[in-house]
Structure formats: structure tokens, C-alpha cells
Write a protein that holds these residues in place. Structure first.
Motif, PDB file in Angstrom:
ATOM      1  N   PHE A 112       0.841  -1.200   0.000  1.00  0.00           N
ATOM      2  CA  PHE A 112       0.000   0.000   0.000  1.00  0.00           C
ATOM      3  C   PHE A 112       0.876   1.249   0.000  1.00  0.00           C
ATOM      4  CE2 PHE A 112      -2.169  -3.323   2.312  1.00  0.00           C
ATOM      5  CZ  PHE A 112      -3.522  -3.198   2.044  1.00  0.00           C
ATOM      6  N   ASP A 114       0.339   5.789   0.012  1.00  0.00           N
ATOM      7  CA  ASP A 114      -0.210   7.109  -0.257  1.00  0.00           C
ATOM      8  C   ASP A 114       1.013   7.993  -0.456  1.00  0.00           C
ATOM      9  OD1 ASP A 114      -1.115   9.727  -0.217  1.00  0.00           O
ATOM     10  OD2 ASP A 114      -2.592   9.383   1.368  1.00  0.00           O
ATOM     11  N   LEU A 139      -5.680  -0.144   6.000  1.00  0.00           N
ATOM     12  CA  LEU A 139      -6.086   1.181   5.525  1.00  0.00           C
ATOM     13  C   LEU A 139      -6.384   2.112   6.698  1.00  0.00           C
ATOM     14  CD1 LEU A 139      -8.472  -0.021   2.674  1.00  0.00           C
ATOM     15  CD2 LEU A 139      -6.225   1.047   2.367  1.00  0.00           C
ATOM     16  N   ARG A 149      -7.825   7.826   2.328  1.00  0.00           N
ATOM     17  CA  ARG A 149      -8.296   6.603   1.666  1.00  0.00           C
ATOM     18  C   ARG A 149      -8.335   6.748   0.142  1.00  0.00           C
ATOM     19  NH1 ARG A 149     -11.241   2.255   4.133  1.00  0.00           N
ATOM     20  NH2 ARG A 149     -10.317   3.210   5.998  1.00  0.00           N
ATOM     21  N   VAL A 211     -10.594   1.942  -1.979  1.00  0.00           N
ATOM     22  CA  VAL A 211      -9.323   2.060  -2.696  1.00  0.00           C
ATOM     23  C   VAL A 211      -9.609   2.039  -4.194  1.00  0.00           C
ATOM     24  CG1 VAL A 211      -7.062   1.031  -3.114  1.00  0.00           C
ATOM     25  CG2 VAL A 211      -8.073   0.944  -0.823  1.00  0.00           C
TER      26      VAL A 211
END
Length: 251
Positions: A112, A114, A139, A149, A211
Motif C-alpha cells: 500500500f 499514499d 487502511l 483513503r 481504494v
């Protein structure tokens, strides 16, 4: 032999990779890049393999942070190098220079990121963990570190595919009890056997959780013995043990 590292455009330019078994020092049933600390492979050989991974990630071995995986929905929030591996099946961090890792051999390794917020995560998502919410928990933990998110991208790495994942009626009933719509992830096999689509289920859970950028690399661990370890394939071959693949991401 050079390491083979599978990457995804949706996570680039963040340093990450799903490492195959190629380029390692192990031999026998572990032949290749076995990074399984808990395997019966020689400890010094596993150390050599892990050092090669650390070098490829540009970190010291001590900065590769793994978790003691127990098929749970628990997530470790890593803000410094821990004294021991946390008991969890996922980890998240916003600290540059720390590489988060998970080990798999059929289960889903999920990375994952961001990029805007500077938060990354990893998850070990077998059927039990995915059903119990490990992906959503990862998350949530990323959001506590400032991730949004809608900005998180998630990639499922090499996992067992539906064609190779035969299960029984009790397994099917477990998923139907949780949600009758889960029937869509099963196909009929011989007799009372069914085939479960683990990566499709993982993608479903990720997308339902909000997502927007979620994908699977579409590599089956069971069917490609030259590149991947597989617990189920080793069990069918009656081998004494099996290697573990490593997946990692770092800021």
C-alpha cells in the motif's frame, strides 16, 4: 543469478517489490531466495538471502521490518525499529528508510502507498485474514498516520490463483455465512470441491473499502514453480518444508 523483482506502476516511484525465488543462495526444496526466518533452511543462508533483499531496497538488514504473522487482522504501526517482530499480519509507517516486509507462499502479499501523504503499508492476507478484515485494518492504520483513503494505491502480489485453489464445502459455507454475495468468488470443481478466487476476493475487499487504485500482478504462485514458492504445491509434493517469498515497500 540476479534477483527478480516484480513492481507496479501504481506504486512507482516509491521503492517496492515482490521478490521471486530467483537469485537466492538456498538449495534443495528451498532453492532460490528463501527469506523465511521460520523455515528449516540454514539460518546463515536465509541471512544471505535477506541481505540481498536489503541491498536491493537500499537499506540495512536491521531496517527491514517484518511481522510475526498469525493470520490475524492486527496491524503494527511502525514509528521506529522495533526490538522484536510485532505479532501482526500487517504494518504501516511514515518513517523514511524503513522497509516493511511480509512473507508469503500462496497467501496474498499486499503493498500500500499514499505517495502524497508519505505513508506506506504491507499486509499478509490469506483467506482468514482477508475475511476477518486485515486489508481494511491496514487502511485504517495508514489513515492514523495521515493517509487519505482516496489517495491510497494497493497492489496484490503473486498469490495462488483460483484454478489451483481447491476447497471444500465447509470453506464455502464460511464465506457465505459472512456474505451470501461471496458465492461469486467460487467456481465448481469435481464432486463437492470448489475453487476459490483469493485475489479477486482481495480486490473486492479493497475496492469496497474505498481504494480506487487496486490491482493484482496476476502471477500464480502454485503454477510457476521456477519463480515462486507455494505451500500448497509443496504439500501436494509431500516435501518436508517450503520457501517463503518476501515482498517489501519503503519510503
Amino acid at each position: 543469478m540476479t534477483l527478480e523483482i516484480l513492481t507496479s506502476d501504481v506504486l512507482t516511484p516509491i521503492t517496492h517489490g515482490f521478490f521471486t525465488r530467483r537469485g537466492g543462495a538456498s538449495s534443495g526444496v528451498f532453492s532460490g531466495l528463501n527469506c523465511g526466518i521460520g523455515s528449516t533452511d540454514q539460518t546463515d543462508i536465509v541471512k544471505i538471502n535477506r541481505d540481498r533483499v536489503a541491498d536491493a531496497l537500499g537499506v540495512e538488514d536491521g531496517a527491514m521490518i517484518g511481522v510475526r504473522q498469525v493470520h490475524s487482522a492486527d496491524v503494527a504501526i511502525v514509528t521506529e525499529v522495533p526490538s522484536d517482530r510485532p505479532v501482526a499480519d500487517a504494518a504501516v509507517t511514515n518513517i523514511p528508510g524503513l522497509a516493511l516486509t511480509v512473507l508469503t507462499a500462496d497467501c496474498q502479499p499486499v503493498l500500500f502507498a499514499d505517495q502524497e501523504a508519505g505513508v506506506v503499508g504491507v499486509a499478509h492476507a490469506g483467506w482468514r485474514g482477508a475475511l476477518d478484515g486485515i486489508l481494511e485494518a491496514t487502511l485504517n492504520a495508514m489513515e492514523t498516520l495521515g493517509a487519505r483513503r482516496s489517495s491510497i494505491a494497493a497492489v496484490i502480489g503473486p498469490s495462488i490463483s483460483q484454478r489451483a485453489y481447491e476447497v471444500g464445502p465447509e470453506f464455502f459455507e464460511t464465506f457465505l455465512t459472512d456474505d451470501p454475495h461471496n458465492a461469486r468468488f467460487f467456481a465448481n470443481g469435481q464432486g463437492d470441491r470448489l475453487h476459490f478466487d483469493l485475489p479477486a476476493y482481495g480486490l473486492h475487499r479493497l475496492r469496497e473499502a474505498g481504494v480506487e487504485q487496486a490491482e493484482w500482478t496476476r502471477h500464480c504462485t502454485y503454477s510457476d514453480e521456477g519463480r515462486f514458492y507455494s505451500y500448497r504445491r509443496s504439500t501436494h509434493a509431500k516435501e518436508a518444508d517450503y520457501g517463503r517469498l518476501i515482498s517489501a515497500i519503503r519510503l
